[in-house]
Structure formats: structure tokens, C-alpha cells
Design a protein around this motif. Structure first.
Motif, PDB file in Angstrom:
ATOM      1  N   LEU A 195     -13.361  44.718  18.824  1.00 27.43           N
ATOM      2  CA  LEU A 195     -12.243  44.337  19.685  1.00 27.43           C
ATOM      3  C   LEU A 195     -11.161  45.418  19.702  1.00 27.43           C
ATOM      4  CD1 LEU A 195     -11.238  41.972  21.442  1.00 27.43           C
ATOM      5  CD2 LEU A 195     -10.047  41.090  19.429  1.00 27.43           C
ATOM      6  N   ILE A 196     -10.724  45.776  20.916  1.00 22.58           N
ATOM      7  CA  ILE A 196      -9.533  46.613  21.104  1.00 22.58           C
ATOM      8  C   ILE A 196      -8.456  45.746  21.737  1.00 22.58           C
ATOM      9  CG2 ILE A 196      -8.553  48.687  22.144  1.00 22.58           C
ATOM     10  CD1 ILE A 196     -11.398  49.741  22.531  1.00 22.58           C
ATOM     11  N   PRO A 197      -7.422  45.368  20.990  1.00 23.99           N
ATOM     12  CA  PRO A 197      -6.292  44.683  21.624  1.00 23.99           C
ATOM     13  C   PRO A 197      -5.285  45.712  22.140  1.00 23.99           C
ATOM     14  CG  PRO A 197      -6.013  44.694  19.246  1.00 23.99           C
ATOM     15  CD  PRO A 197      -7.277  45.469  19.537  1.00 23.99           C
ATOM     16  N   PRO A 232     -12.281  45.418  14.185  1.00 24.20           N
ATOM     17  CA  PRO A 232     -11.653  46.267  15.207  1.00 24.20           C
ATOM     18  C   PRO A 232     -12.645  47.315  15.714  1.00 24.20           C
ATOM     19  CG  PRO A 232     -10.185  45.982  13.329  1.00 24.20           C
ATOM     20  CD  PRO A 232     -11.499  45.371  12.938  1.00 24.20           C
ATOM     21  N   TYR A 233     -12.462  47.741  16.934  1.00 26.99           N
ATOM     22  CA  TYR A 233     -13.309  48.767  17.535  1.00 26.99           C
ATOM     23  C   TYR A 233     -13.493  49.926  16.557  1.00 26.99           C
ATOM     24  CZ  TYR A 233     -14.783  52.349  20.899  1.00 26.99           C
ATOM     25  OH  TYR A 233     -15.470  53.340  21.562  1.00 26.99           O
ATOM     26  N   VAL A 234     -14.744  50.353  16.393  1.00 26.43           N
ATOM     27  CA  VAL A 234     -15.072  51.337  15.359  1.00 26.43           C
ATOM     28  C   VAL A 234     -14.846  52.745  15.924  1.00 26.43           C
ATOM     29  CG1 VAL A 234     -16.836  52.165  13.762  1.00 26.43           C
ATOM     30  CG2 VAL A 234     -16.690  49.715  14.315  1.00 26.43           C
ATOM     31  N   ASN A 235     -13.595  53.204  15.754  1.00 26.09           N
ATOM     32  CA  ASN A 235     -13.168  54.531  16.195  1.00 26.09           C
ATOM     33  C   ASN A 235     -13.136  55.413  14.940  1.00 26.09           C
ATOM     34  OD1 ASN A 235     -12.314  56.282  18.212  1.00 26.09           O
ATOM     35  ND2 ASN A 235     -10.154  55.867  17.844  1.00 26.09           N
ATOM     36  N   SER A 236     -14.287  55.980  14.591  1.00 26.99           N
ATOM     37  CA  SER A 236     -14.452  56.648  13.298  1.00 26.99           C
ATOM     38  C   SER A 236     -13.652  57.944  13.233  1.00 26.99           C
ATOM     39  CB  SER A 236     -15.930  56.962  13.038  1.00 26.99           C
ATOM     40  OG  SER A 236     -16.703  55.780  13.089  1.00 26.99           O
ATOM     41  N   VAL A 237     -13.051  58.211  12.049  1.00 27.29           N
ATOM     42  CA  VAL A 237     -12.313  59.468  11.874  1.00 27.29           C
ATOM     43  C   VAL A 237     -13.274  60.630  11.624  1.00 27.29           C
ATOM     44  CG1 VAL A 237     -10.220  58.349  11.048  1.00 27.29           C
ATOM     45  CG2 VAL A 237     -11.957  59.034   9.390  1.00 27.29           C
ATOM     46  N   GLY A 247      -7.042  52.934  14.906  1.00 28.04           N
ATOM     47  CA  GLY A 247      -6.797  52.121  16.080  1.00 28.04           C
ATOM     48  C   GLY A 247      -6.960  52.963  17.338  1.00 28.04           C
ATOM     49  N   PHE A 248      -7.181  52.303  18.442  1.00 24.69           N
ATOM     50  CA  PHE A 248      -7.352  52.991  19.723  1.00 24.69           C
ATOM     51  C   PHE A 248      -6.056  52.883  20.509  1.00 24.69           C
ATOM     52  CE2 PHE A 248      -8.630  53.306  24.188  1.00 24.69           C
ATOM     53  CZ  PHE A 248      -9.403  54.470  24.158  1.00 24.69           C
ATOM     54  N   TRP A 368      -6.463  53.163   9.829  1.00 28.87           N
ATOM     55  CA  TRP A 368      -5.177  53.704  10.268  1.00 28.87           C
ATOM     56  C   TRP A 368      -4.851  53.109  11.630  1.00 28.87           C
ATOM     57  CZ3 TRP A 368      -8.823  56.647   7.727  1.00 28.87           C
ATOM     58  CH2 TRP A 368      -8.410  57.339   6.578  1.00 28.87           C
ATOM     59  N   ASN A 369      -3.750  52.390  11.716  1.00 29.89           N
ATOM     60  CA  ASN A 369      -3.457  51.707  12.974  1.00 29.89           C
ATOM     61  C   ASN A 369      -1.956  51.640  13.261  1.00 29.89           C
ATOM     62  OD1 ASN A 369      -4.300  50.342  15.336  1.00 29.89           O
ATOM     63  ND2 ASN A 369      -3.800  48.360  14.410  1.00 29.89           N
TER      64      ASN A 369
END
Length: 566
Positions: A195-197, A232-237, A247-248, A368-369
Motif C-alpha cells: 500500500l502507498i498512502p 507498505p509498498y516495498v521501495n527498497s533502498v 516511503g514513496f 524510512w518514511n
């Protein structure tokens, strides 16, 4: 009523195929014949020549958005098929609409609006190969529309007719909650739904507090109870999620970034591309159900929060227009993944990454968000826009910005920006050579504006849209999207052999200019060695230099000047 006639094409295919555009519209057309609580509307057009449809589900058969808001009901807008290769929402929404109607389960305090297929163009461009990493369905649409635009990058620049029609729908219905259904790319892990809120740090604080404190916990708990635990949406570093995710930050070009500008809480659910298609559809169906339950439960507070947020935005003075990740702040979250390993590639023989599904794990990773303002601006009393920039004004009007016009030619003291520096992408992005890293030189000037030029006061609930499109330093400003590139070119210059005599006379008559030149030569030795550079310096510091070169045409009214307006 024949129950089999209500089965969707997805169900009739054994849950292996996604519905085509024509099938979806025909299905909804047939469905509404039997249910007065449903109506299928159409808006504008798309680049494909077809209108954008909107299914509206209203328990009391009220389909007037003004009366719905007057009756203090919430509006939930669901958008599907912005990327038609990610079609779960198309099929889930059809089943959901049918079930809500046949089971008489429509909430009394929420009106549900569904865009069946947004990227109609791309949905006709069907294949089974354009998403090489995706597990089904058998065939699906293409990401780009008929102009090859990614429509989820088009909500500010509005190059497509699709975007125009969507903004008409959005600003007519003014939903408090927006959901845009998607399928992910990226790492492999155990979750079917991520999920991306709307990002909490960009959202109005009143809305952000509700989102993080109540709505998100309810969505996560509800989905876990239904068998689809979310992350949360998996936006890997790094290449794999093991090192953590961020976070996105959806800027205003994206659907949920755009809705943020209107104080609408937006969500981008992303099912996992490698899970079975029927599971992805089922997870989307259950998430949409959960949204309806939460919005109905919290209808009063959601409405009150939106009202307060709009009032606060109209009075707000400072606006963040660019953001940066705070890399020192993070949460530790539980993550259920698969072991990432290396093995020799059968293609190259070189080691390659793979995820071993025989080794699932649960571990704590960093998340990190927290994003902080990188650029903040103070709003003016009003913006003044010369009438030549008609596309800008039309987009403002489309987004419910109130504009007025000067009754007569008027000289006005304003703050203007000169574009001091900027970077431009080397390659086109979504049809534009987009600008970034804009630096400005603000100057107070008296400028003559003309009868019919536009005055836009920054005291409106849609101030966020106004500021983030008109301030050049904003991430997705109209300037960054090349709306004003014609100001970046000079229209006049000089012939050196003629201007030599003019420049000499200017230095004789203006000791201050001569002193300024001498100081510049001392600070910049290369200037002292170049006759051409010295002539150019004198030219640029004289009345011969065009005042409009690199002057941003949208002026800022800083003093509360009485203007004759119509």
C-alpha cells in the motif's frame, strides 16, 4: 434475475482473464438496468476518442454531487486501469459493484464512484508479454496510452484528454477518499497486497493525523483479518528489501499526489506481480470492501476533517513545494520476505539474484518514511497571469480555482521572478525535457498589465494546487513541465561594432555603471581579458537589455492593492 448473467467475464473465464473495455462498459450498462441505485455517467473524451465513464452507486438514488455533499455524505472515488497491464481493480470493482447492489449492501452515508477503465487507449493494446515479470492474466492492456503517455505522470501537465476528463470527474464529485488500483514491480516477498498512502508529511496535518492514527491501522487490521496481511509498498533502498525500505513520495504528477493538492486522502494499492492473478483480484476486492467499511464508519469525522483542512489551506501562508528524505529517522517494522541468494545465470554464467521461496523469513527491517521540506515559499496575496497563458488559466479553472480579470490596463507593483538557473533533463520524460533545481532572483517591479489579464487570489481551499503549479521551484510546477519555456530565449541582442560606441557613451554618462564594471573585472579576471564579455556586461546592465528575458510571466501581488476586477 438470471444469476449467471451477472457473472463478470473474469469469473466466466475461470478467473484467468481480465475484462476488456467493451465488456466492462457493457457489463455496467446491463447491471444498472436492474438497479436504480446505480447510474453510469460519461465525461469528456480520451485520446482514444471515447468518453471516460463513471459508475455511481448511491443507496438513496441521489446522483447530484452538490446535493450529496449538502446531505453530508462521503464520496469514495475508485480509479482502475490507469496502467491497463495492472488490471485487478477493473475486475474486482465489477464484482464489488454487483455484490453491493444484489446484496443491498450499499452504505447509506457513502456514495461510491468507480471509473471502470481510465486508460481506455492502453486497454485496447492487449498482449500477454508487455509486463514480462507478471504472473497473469492471459492477456492485458499496455501501460502507455495512444499518445504513449504514462497517464500516472500526467495529472499536472495534462497532455492527454484522459487527464482533462479525470480532472472534470474529480472536481465535480470532490471525493474525500481516492483509491487508484495498481500492480507492483520489484522484489519478491510473501505479501499479496502492498500500500502507498498519500504521504503523511505532505498531507494537511488534520488529515494526516486521521490517516496515520486511525485509517491506516484499520486498513491493515481489516486486511489481516481477511487473510491478506499488508506491508507498505516495498521501495527498497538497495537491490533487496533486507537493507530496508523507504516511503514513496508521490509528487503532484501522480494521481495521489494530485489529489493531495485538493485535501483528498489518496491510496495506491499495489498487488504483487508474482502472486496468482485470482489472488491479486481477491485481495483488491477485499481491500475495496475494507475502504467502504472504514469510510462508512468514519464518515462524520472524514467530512469534518476535510472541511477543516480546506479552511486551513485557504488561510495557510507558508507552503512546502519540494521535499527531502530524512535519512536519520526510521521505524523498525516486521517484514515477511524470502531469502535473497545468488546462483550462476543460465544466460551469462555470471552470478544472478534470485529469491528462494523455500526459505521464507520474518525479520525486522528499517523503514524510512519521514520527508522534510526542502523548499518553502510564502504565498502572495494574489498571482497575476497575462491572458496569453490560456492553458494555465484553463487548468486552474478546471481545478476549481476562482479567477478574476482586470477591467482596464493597470500598472501594478508586483514581485517578479527572474529564472537565475535551472537544470534540464538530457532526454525527454513523458514528452517533456523537464526542469529541476530552479534558482530564482526575485525583483520588485512596476509592470503594466492589460484589460482581461487574470488575477488569482491565494485565499482559496485549492491553494495547494495554485501554489504547487505556479511557483517555479515546486517539484511539478508548470514551469518545470515546460509551460513557460518561451521566456528562456532572448529576442534581441547587439552588433558589437555598433554597440562599442553606445557602450562607451553609456560609461561616460553613468559613473555608477563604470564603477560596477571595474569591480566586476577585478573579481573576474577573465572578464578583464574579454572585450566581448565587457560589452555584454554593459548591455545587460543598460536599458537596452530586454526586461522580459527569463522573467517568469506570472507575477506575485505582495501589497494589498485595490484592483478593478470583473
Amino acid at each position: 434475475m438470471d444469476t449467471s448473467a451477472q457473472l463478470t467475464p473474469y469469473e466466466l473465464s475461470g478467473k484467468k482473464e481480465t475484462t476488456t473495455y467493451n465488456q466492462a462498459i457493457q457489463y455496467y450498462t446491463d447491471l444498472i438496468k436492474n438497479f436504480p441505485e446505480a447510474r453510469l455517467l460519461s465525461y469528456g473524451s480520451t485520446d482514444f476518442g471515447k468518453p471516460l465513464h463513471l459508475l455511481v452507486l448511491s443507496a438513496d438514488k441521489n446522483f447530484d454531487p452538490v446535493k450529496i455533499r449538502k446531505d453530508n455524505k462521503r464520496i469514495l472515488l475508485i480509479n482502475n486501469g490507469i496502467h491497463p497491464g495492472e488490471p485487478e481493480g477493473i475486475d474486482a470493482s465489477m464484482m464489488l459493484a454487483r455484490d453491493l447492489l444484489t446484496q443491498k449492501a450499499l452504505p447509506k452515508n457513502v456514495v461510491i464512484c468507480i471509473i471502470p477503465v481510465y486508460n481506455i487507449d492502453g486497454s485496447f493494446n492487449r498482449s500477454s508479454t508487455s509486463r514480462a515479470n507478471q504472473n497473469g492474466p492471459l492477456a492485458y492492456g499496455f501501460r502507455g496510452n495512444s499518445k504513449n503517455y504514462d497517464l500516472n505522470r500526467d495529472f499536472i501537465k495534462t497532455d492527454s484528454e484522459n487527464s482533462q476528463a479525470f480532472q472534470q470527474i474529480f472536481n465535480t464529485w470532490q471525493p474525500e477518499i481516492f483509491v487508484d488500483t495498481h500492480t507492483s514491480n520489484g522484489a519478491d516477498y510473501q505479501y499479496t497486497m502492498t500500500l502507498i498512502p498519500t504521504h503523511k508529511d505532505k498531507l494537511n496535518p488534520i488529515l494526516s493525523s486521521y490517516l496515520t492514527g486511525s485509517m491506516l491501522p484499520s486498513l491493515y487490521a481489516g486486511m489481516k483479518k481477511l487473510g491478506y496481511e499488508m506491508i507498505p509498498y516495498v521501495n527498497s533502498v538497495e537491490e533487496t528489501p533486507d537493507a530496508g525500505i523507504t516511503g514513496f513520495l508521490e509528487s503532484a504528477r501522480y494521481s495521489t499526489g494530485y489529489t493531495t493538492l485538493h485535501n483528498t486522502i489518496g491510496f495506491m494499492p499495489e498487488t504483487h506481480m508474482l502472486k496468482a492473478f485470482d489472488k491479486r483480484v481477491d485481495a483488491t476486492y477485499k481491500l475495496l470492501q475494507t475502504y467502504i467499511q472504514v469510510v462508512s464508519r468514519d464518515a462524520e469525522v472524514i467530512g469534518e476533517n476535510k472541511r477543516k483542512a480546506d479552511l486551513a489551506t485557504a488561510a495557510q501562508k507558508e507552503f512546502a513545494v519540494d521535499w527531502k528524505l530524512n535519512s536519520t529517522l526510521y521505524d523498525n517494522i516486521e517484514f515477511k520476505g524470502y531469502a535473497a541468494k545468488q546462483k550462476p545465470s543460465e544466460v551469462s554464467g555470471i552470478n544472478r539474484l534470485y529469491y528462494d521461496r523455500n526459505e521464507p523469513y520474518t525479520k525486522t527491517i528499517k523503514y524510512w518514511n519521514t520527508f522534510e521540506p526542502a523548499v518553502t515559499i510564502s504565498k502572495p496575496i494574489a498571482y497575476i497571469i497575462p491572458q496569453a497563458w490560456e492553458k494555465v488559466v484553463e487548468l486552474l479553472k478546471l481545478n476549481r480555482v476562482t479567477v478574476q480579470r482586470l477591467q482596464k490596463d493597470t500598472e501594478i507593483e508586483v514581485e517578479t521572478y527572474y529564472i537565475a538557473d535551472y537544470k534540464t533533463a538530457a532526454k525527454p520524460y513523458e514528452g517533456h525535457y523537464i526542469h529541476s533545481a530552479v534558482k530564482l532572483n526575485p525583483v520588485n517591479q512596476k509592470i503594466k498589465f492589460y484589460e482581461g489579464d487574470y488575477v488569482v487570489y491565494a485565499n482559496q481551499p485549492v491553494n495547494r494546487y495554485l501554489v504547487e503549479t505556479l511557483e517555479p521551484q515546486a517539484m511539478d510546477s508548470f514551469f518545470n513541465w515546460n509551460f513557460f519555456d518561451s521566456i528562456l530565449g532572448m529576442k534581441e541582442h547587439f552588433s558589437a561594432y555598433v554597440f562599442e560606441d553606445t557602450a562607451a557613451e553609456l560609461l561616460k554618462r553613468n559613473p555608477e555603471l563604470k564603477e560596477k564594471l571595474e569591480k566586476e573585472k577585478i573579481s573576474k579576471p577573465e572578464l578583464a581579458k574579454s572585450a566581448a564579455a565587457q560589452l555584454d556586461f554593459i548591455y545587460k546592465n543598460s536599458d537596452y537589455y530586454e526586461k522580459t528575458y527569463s522573467r517568469y510571466p506570472v507575477a506575485r501581488l505582495i501589497n494589498d492593492t485595490q484592483l478593478m476586477l470583473k
